[in-house]
Write an enzyme that holds these catalytic residues in place. Structure first.
Site, PDB file in Angstrom:
ATOM      1  N   ASP A   1      -8.341   5.444  -2.037  1.00 19.67           N
ATOM      2  CA  ASP A   1      -7.480   4.320  -1.641  1.00 19.67           C
ATOM      3  C   ASP A   1      -7.011   3.611  -2.901  1.00 19.67           C
ATOM      4  OD1 ASP A   1      -6.144   2.281  -0.494  1.00 19.67           O
ATOM      5  OD2 ASP A   1      -7.787   1.611   0.801  1.00 19.67           O
TER       6      ASP A   1
ATOM      7  N   HIS B   1      -2.089   0.440   7.241  1.00 17.36           N
ATOM      8  CA  HIS B   1      -2.446   0.784   5.873  1.00 17.36           C
ATOM      9  C   HIS B   1      -2.005   2.222   5.602  1.00 17.36           C
ATOM     10  CE1 HIS B   1      -4.384   0.305   2.124  1.00 17.36           C
ATOM     11  NE2 HIS B   1      -5.440   1.067   2.360  1.00 17.36           N
TER      12      HIS B   1
ATOM     13  N   CYS C   1       0.807  -1.212   0.000  1.00 13.73           N
ATOM     14  CA  CYS C   1       0.000   0.000   0.000  1.00 13.73           C
ATOM     15  C   CYS C   1       0.845   1.269   0.000  1.00 13.73           C
ATOM     16  CB  CYS C   1      -0.976   0.004   1.162  1.00 13.73           C
ATOM     17  SG  CYS C   1      -0.225  -0.232   2.764  1.00 13.73           S
TER      18      CYS C   1
END
Lengths: 701, 337
Positions: free
Chosen positions: A503, A487, A443
């Site tokens: 995202d 994250h 991520c």
């Protein structure tokens, strides 16, 4: 009468069993502390205890001053050698440990041993500086209990049957079975005694614990704030910094919502916000960068829908109080909300911390201040031509700013980007290499490169680090967020909507998510992004056990460790006594304690065997009092039958009544309490007749 | 560690005496017993209790300061146990009954013996009780349904009635952190006779003159008194060998002084001395006369005992001597002459 100094019979003599018990208690409690102690200190501690045990069996080795003095010098020296200090949480605790062992070694009589036993409880609670888990508390609680039993044993007068057998040096060297039985006897032994005492004192202890007013801030502090390796999310981001956390199944925080738990997919737990980058590493805003920006200056209008919840954050040694996107208010006094919606504690979180936050589901971030705009558009030096070209194409096609975002997400989805825990190493221009060559990342790769692309496209963007999702524990009905849920995502400013969460990781096509075999061993909840399948039956069982342990742990913190002032007040509110405030708490405690003790008095009065009003005995006592008032008291050492015979001789016409009364009484009295109502009726009738007829025999006027 | 406890239990004799002066005492019931009443039970922490309170306070402050709830929990649990133990101490004494019985009279300087009995009116165990009188401490343990008996020997110094007086019943049960006690009245008293003097002036014979063969055998004396049959153990030097030679068996020659058969032990006939000395002389004369089985009478100012002999007479006279000047003379009017 002479009131001279009297010899105290129970004073001096120590029984070896008591010394052994005391040494054993110290040794057991030391086990709990030993992992935190340096080897020399722990070794010295146990050597001292061993020496004490040796002197029980070999009294000629009892240390004199010549031995004790150097030993008592060695203790602080050893501690100083190991810690470089004699005070502080760790050094002080180690010193206390050694001094107590020395005290035990030096003790010659009951008084010394009693003092050692009393100080033992003080030492026990100092262990909680290091470990407050339920298991430790249970173990130390057991030791506290046994220590009280030892105290009870030490208080017994000499000359009475010894609960612990004596060990005569050179002869019997153990605790023989009968002595052990006496010690453990539920009626006479100190264990049974203290067990009863503890049971009876539990209500009072709980009452004091719940209602005793707590301090908001420490009165003093010896604990230096030390820089220790941080765990969890950092305040910076670079390739690899989040993926390191994914295999860490340890707890980050727990959340208890006032209402129901929202869907896990929307749970973005906000932590540090990164604005600046040197091309590789992203960091937070510099102190001078945003000046006096406050949430009030950026927020426009009231947030529509709010969620209230309570977070129990494990020690992170950082300032961030993680909160659900977007935090808008908190009742915590030492927490501040920044302009970019970070919730910061005044001090690093050094131990488990519980706090309440109110979040708004829909963003209402208002205008874009100039400082945010310039920071949100700043680009590093290493922007490559390829990146500019890519963004140029998007800009040419886009009508609305949202189209740019869609173009970026579509790029990650359509091109062969992989989501993997083992991304290849990247060189100096990480973003460029990732976007056009390796295309395998986690991520942080997606978030940082996406942010750069948005900034190239003229949209202010920033990276938010935190956690995504969490697992609901059905046993505790709370949400567990683990380090593996770490994250990073992106926020882009759109003129119509303000800061908008994007995202980019979610854009990766599901078939291109690589599942690492390591994740199967994690046995924690599956990180949301890594849509992993079931882990098998054994994994399920393990996972269930973990959830159970987690629920236990959560309740432990909730009801025991985390009971603080605000919780006490919440409790008062719930009882409808909120108006009482601080004083009310104290008054309630005093009144409650009085009530509990009053109940205890009643209980003790009614304890089996202590019935002050055994009807049989009461009748006979009335009989004796009647006779005594008339001038015929029962003599000392005169049994009921003898007394009855004497009275029969005095009053021949009442002979039958007196004889039947005393005989029946004697039979029932020595018959171990086996009598019924008819017997009592008979006795009462006799007593009435005697009372009526006895007057004329009275020698008293 | 420099901490020491000067005395394991007591708060100090001074405070103790102060309390005793203003204390409630459990009174005697009509049947001569004293029952421990709820409002007459006193309780104070012992030194160990005070030290423990200090340690608990430290634990409380430390736990509060470091906001350590487990520390608080342990502190409160221990505190609660201590508080509950205080109530146990109180209940350990409540409802006990003490009765005392005086032993036989003794001479001053010997120990007056009292029999004490503690009875519980409930069937609960009463462990770790102590009866304290003066500097005597007797530990007692009451098993359920039983009573405890013990004897106390109290030193005596002066003649007269020696009352047991107030008895302290105390307990340190269950943890030794509190001393719980009460004062109980008792009715028993032992009569203490004057201590017989080592030697006393010879008493005066009543009717004058020596009497018929009754006397005391005294091997050191020179007067031949008579013969009696040999008993094993007699000295061979006193055997009457002549009589043995005449075939009359073994006979022993007896020597001795003749003694008067009736003595007046009279206060006024003694050499001048103070009252107590005269009483000790008289006591010696009474004891000697009784041991030699002479009849004797006693006369002291305001009181006379008719002649008599034997142990009964001795005790009667010694009792009169013991009570001399103590206002109990009219107790037995039949003795008045």
């Amino acid at each position: 009468m002479t009131a001279a100094v009297r010899p105290v019979p129970a004073a001096a003599q120590l029984r070896p069993g008591q010394v052994l018990a005391s040494s054993l208690l110290y040794a057991m409690a030391g086990l709990n502390l030993a992992p935190d102690l340096p080897l020399p200190v722990a070794g010295f501690f146990y050597l001292l205890l061993l020496y004490r045990v040796l002197t029980v069996f070999q009294p000629r080795f009892v240390p004199g001053r010549l031995i004790l003095f150097p030993l008592s010098l060695a203790a602080p020296a050893l501690v100083f050698h190991s810690y470089g200090t004699l005070v502080g949480q760790e050094g002080g605790s180690a010193l206390l440990t050694l001094l107590l062992a020395l005290k035990l070694l030096e003790g010659r009589n009951r008084r010394d041993l009693r003092l050692a036993a009393m100080l033992f409880s003080f030492w026990l609670i100092s262990h909680f500086f290091f470990d407050q888990s339920p298991g430790t508390a249970l173990f130390l609680g057991l030791l506290l209990f046994l220590n009280l039993a030892l105290l009870a044993d030490l208080a017994r007068a000499d000359g009475l049957p010894a609960p612990l057998p004596s060990v005569i040096p050179g002869q019997g060297r153990g605790l023989d079975a009968s002595g052990m039985r006496a010690f453990l006897s539920p009626v006479k032994g100190p264990i049974g005694l203290v067990l009863r005492l503890t049971m009876q004192s539990l209500p009072l202890a709980v009452l004091l614990f719940v209602l005793f007013p707590r301090l908001d801030a420490p009165l003093w502090s010896f604990i230096p704030v030390t820089e220790v390796t941080r765990s969890g999310i950092n305040d910076w981001l670079e390739p690899g910094s989040v993926s390191d956390l994914v295999l860490d199944g340890s707890l980050a925080f727990r959340v208890r919502f006032d209402g129901s738990i929202p869907a896990a997919e929307g749970l973005y737990w906000r932590g540090p916000v990164a604005w600046n980058t040197d091309g590789r590493r992203w960091t937070g805003g510099r102190p001078d960068q945003f000046g006096a920006l406050t949430p009030a200056t950026v927020r426009a209008g009231p947030a529509a829908q709010t969620i209230a919840y309570q977070v129990t954050l494990e020690a992170s040694r950082q300032h961030w109080l993680f909160a659900l996107d977007w935090p808008v208010a908190t009742p915590e006094r030492d927490a501040t909300l920044t302009h970019d919606f970070q919730l910061l504690a005044a001090k690093p979180i050094m131990e488990t911390r519980r706090y309440r936050v109110i979040s708004a589901a829909t963003p209402a971030t208002g205008d874009l201040p100039a400082a945010q705009q310039s920071a949100g558009l700043a680009l590093p030096d290493n922007i490559s031509e390829r990146m500019r070209e890519l963004v140029g194409i998007w800009q040419a096609q886009a009508v609305e700013p949202e189209d740019l975002i869609q173009a970026g997400l579509a790029y990650f989805n359509a091109e062969p980007f992989y989501y993997t825990l083992q991304p290849p190493r990247l060189g100096n221009n990480a973003a460029d290499e990732f976007l056009f060559e390796t295309r395998r990342g986690f991520c942080e790769h997606y978030a940082s490169s996406f942010t750069l692309l948005m900034r190239l496209a003229g949209l202010p963007a920033r990276i938010v680090m935190g956690y995504l999702g969490g697992e609901r524990n059905p046993l505790g009905d709370h949400l567990i967020v683990r380090q593996s849920d770490a994250h990073a995502w992106v926020e882009v400013w759109l003129s119509g909507r303000g800061w908008t969460r994007v995202d980019p990781t979610a854009a990766v096509a599901p078939e291109r998510i690589e599942i690492s075999p390591d994740l199967a061993t994690l046995a924690s909840g599956r990180p949301l992004r890594l849509r992993i399948g079931e882990v098998g039956a054994w994994g399920q069982v393990l996972h269930g056990l973990r959830l159970f342990g987690d629920a236990l742990d959560e309740n432990w913190y909730r009801w025991v460790l985390g009971l603080d002032r605000s919780r006490q007040h919440a409790l008062l509110e719930r009882l409808g006594l909120g108006w009482l405030r601080e004083y009310g708490l104290a008054v309630l405690m005093v009144m409650g304690a009085g009530g509990v003790l009053g109940l205890l008095m009643l209980l003790l009065r009614r304890e089996p065997g202590s019935k002050a009003c055994d009807p049989l005995e009461r009748l006979y006592r009335r009989f004796c009092t009647l006779m005594a008032r008339a001038g015929w008291p029962r003599q000392i050492s005169e049994g009921p039958s003898d007394y009855g015979q004497r009275l029969v001789a005095v009053a021949p016409d009442l002979a039958a009544r007196i004889a039947s009364f005393t005989q029946l009484y004697a039979r029932l009295h020595y018959g171990k309490g086996m009598y019924d109502r008819e017997d009592l009726t008979l006795l009462r009738a006799d007593l009435r007749a005697i009372k009526a007829g006895w007057r004329r025999y009275s020698t008293q006027p | 560690m420099g901490l020491t406890l000067p005395s394991p239990f007591r708060l100090g004799a001074k405070l103790d005496r102060l309390v005793a002066r203003f204390a409630r005492v459990c009174p005697l019931t009509p049947d001569g017993q004293a029952r421990v009443l709820p409002r007459a039970i006193y309780i104070l922490p012992t030194r160990a209790g005070l030290v423990f309170a200090g340690i608990l306070l430290l634990m409380l402050l430390g736990s509060l300061n470091y906001q350590n709830n487990l520390g608080l929990l342990f502190t409160f649990l221990t505190t609660a146990v201590v508080v509950v133990s205080m109530h146990h101490a109180w209940f350990n004494l409540l409802g006990l009954t003490l009765s005392a019985r005086a032993g036989r009279p003794v001479f001053a300087g010997n120990r007056a013996v009292f029999d004490l009995q503690v009875v519980a009116e409930t069937r609960k165990r009463r462990p770790d009780l102590r009866l304290c009188v003066g500097d005597q401490v007797v530990p007692l343990d009451l098993e359920p349904g039983h009573d405890a008996r013990t004897s106390l020997g109290l030193p005596t110094r002066r003649r007269g009635l020696h009352a047991l007086g107030r008895v302290t019943l105390e307990t340190y049960y269950p943890l030794g952190l509190f001393r719980c006690w009460c004062y109980l009245e008792t009715a028993a008293s032992v009569l203490v006779y004057p201590r017989p003097a080592d030697r006393a002036p010879d008493p005066v014979p009543a009717a004058g003159g020596l009497v018929d063969g009754r006397g005391v055998q005294d091997p050191g004396a020179e007067d031949f008194v008579g013969l009696r049959r040999y008993r094993p153990g007699d000295s061979p030097r006193q055997l009457d060998w002549k009589a043995y030679g005449r075939g009359r068996g073994l006979q022993v020659k007896q020597f001795g002084r003749d003694l008067p058969d009736r003595l007046w032990l009279d206060w006024d006939l003694l050499p001048p001395a103070d009252t107590e000395t005269r009483l000790t002389w008289l006591a010696r004369q009474v004891v000697d006369a009784a041991l030699t089985e002479q009849a004797f009478a006693l006369r002291i100012p305001g009181r006379a005992i008719a002649p008599g002999h034997g142990e009964t007479q001795m005790h009667r006279c010694l009792a009169v001597l013991a009570r001399f000047g103590q206002g109990a003379l009219s107790a037995q009017p039949e003795d008045r002459l």
